[in-house]
Motif scaffolding. Sequence first.
Motif, mmCIF file in Angstrom:
data_model
loop_
_atom_site.group_PDB
_atom_site.id
_atom_site.type_symbol
_atom_site.label_atom_id
_atom_site.label_comp_id
_atom_site.label_asym_id
_atom_site.label_seq_id
_atom_site.Cartn_x
_atom_site.Cartn_y
_atom_site.Cartn_z
ATOM 1 N N ASN A 1 62.958 -23.749 11.505
ATOM 2 C CA ASN A 1 63.592 -23.517 12.802
ATOM 3 C C ASN A 1 64.758 -22.546 12.658
ATOM 4 O O ASN A 1 65.155 -22.191 11.538
ATOM 5 N N ALA B 1 67.947 -22.964 13.280
ATOM 6 C CA ALA B 1 69.174 -23.526 12.693
ATOM 7 C C ALA B 1 69.155 -23.365 11.177
ATOM 8 O O ALA B 1 70.152 -22.960 10.562
ATOM 9 N N LEU C 1 69.659 -19.624 10.251
ATOM 10 C CA LEU C 1 71.041 -19.137 10.375
ATOM 11 C C LEU C 1 71.932 -19.740 9.291
ATOM 12 O O LEU C 1 72.808 -19.053 8.753
ATOM 13 N N LEU C 2 71.699 -21.008 8.956
ATOM 14 C CA LEU C 2 72.498 -21.660 7.913
ATOM 15 C C LEU C 2 72.308 -20.957 6.569
ATOM 16 O O LEU C 2 73.271 -20.709 5.832
#
Length: 413
Positions: free
Chosen positions: A120, A122, A125-126
């Motif tokens: 996903n 998230a 981006l992490l």
Amino acid sequence: MSSDVCRNAPDTGPETAADKERKASEPATSSWAAVFSLAVGVFGLLTAEYLPASLLTPMAADLGISEALAGQAVTVTAVAAMLSGLLTASLTRKVDRRTVLLGFTVLLTVSNVLVAVAANVAMLLLMRILLGIALGGFWSMAAAVAMRLVPAASVPRAVSIIFSGIAVATIVAVPVGSYLGELSGWRSTFVAAAVLGVLTLVFQWFTLPRMAPHGSARLGTLWDVLRRPGFGLGIVGMLLVHVGHYALFTYIRPALENVVGVDADKLALLLFVFGVANFAGTLVAGWLLQLSLRLTLVLAPALMGGAALGLALLPAGQAGYVALVILWGLAFGGVSVAWSNWASRMVPDHAESAGGLVVVGVQSAIAGGAAAGGVMFGFGDVTTVFTISGVVLLASALLIMLRVQAPGHHAGH
């Protein structure tokens, strides 16, 4: 280092602890293999940073998000790089520099592996934040570490080799990323970047010597460095040069299409030629810096500004415009090398903190330059962007020539 920096007035006072420390850390022989391992590290980091630019569409489709949201993979990396550039010197002040650099290469590898399997946005981006931490920290330390791998007279050449990794990544990342993405999917492209990270780690493991930390940097050191005579004004000059360049670079494609008049087939070739000129410029700058730091700092924005105004205002014909694009690429190749050398020579006792401030300046100028270019493009057209940016670049060259301190190599200068 005794031969690292010259002051405006001769140094007749007693030798300070910082002077002794710098002398102790200057190597008697050159570790060029270690220098090349850092260049490969920079190449791997910048390639990973640029990859989403060529893979946005398939990434967005696969993750079920908009291309605009997928594009934030680049934004979060830049923001994390700024913070890491600022904090690395103080947070790792008691850790061997070899360990810190190897740690950043591990982060690069882990980031790419986990981006490749991200389920996903998230997670994506992490993991891009992890990359930003490695990128900002590695870049901020590059010039300082070069000072510990080669004798003072060879530092400009060493820094130019390390930063040539940026230019090579600029040439390679987008076309190769796009090609691999078409061939076997965007995830496999990040797996390939992770493999490059593993190879880099092995290369650095066998070539980087142990480098005991100097251990004096604190968060307050950043403020102390900015208050050093001449340093703040130099950073202003550096910001102007980078803002001018990135306002131009954001609009290089419409400029090549509308001003130079190249078609889609020639566009890729001319962008490649720009990248090759950029790479050549980093190596030329290493040689030029050994002659004169001030000349290098002034010449780069002067040539870039002249090229921008030539593209905007002269009826040069296609061959003439291509020559101006090559000149611009060549001149910009010297910018990162020159300013990293400038920062480490201005503040040799806190070269890592100075390097961190350079990283923050460059990353904020990338964002500011692109935004400023957008505003100018909105008010006018690509000619407006190139005219105003050209004037800004020439003004920055004048400011640097008249007001910015440029320490030389030798204390006896």
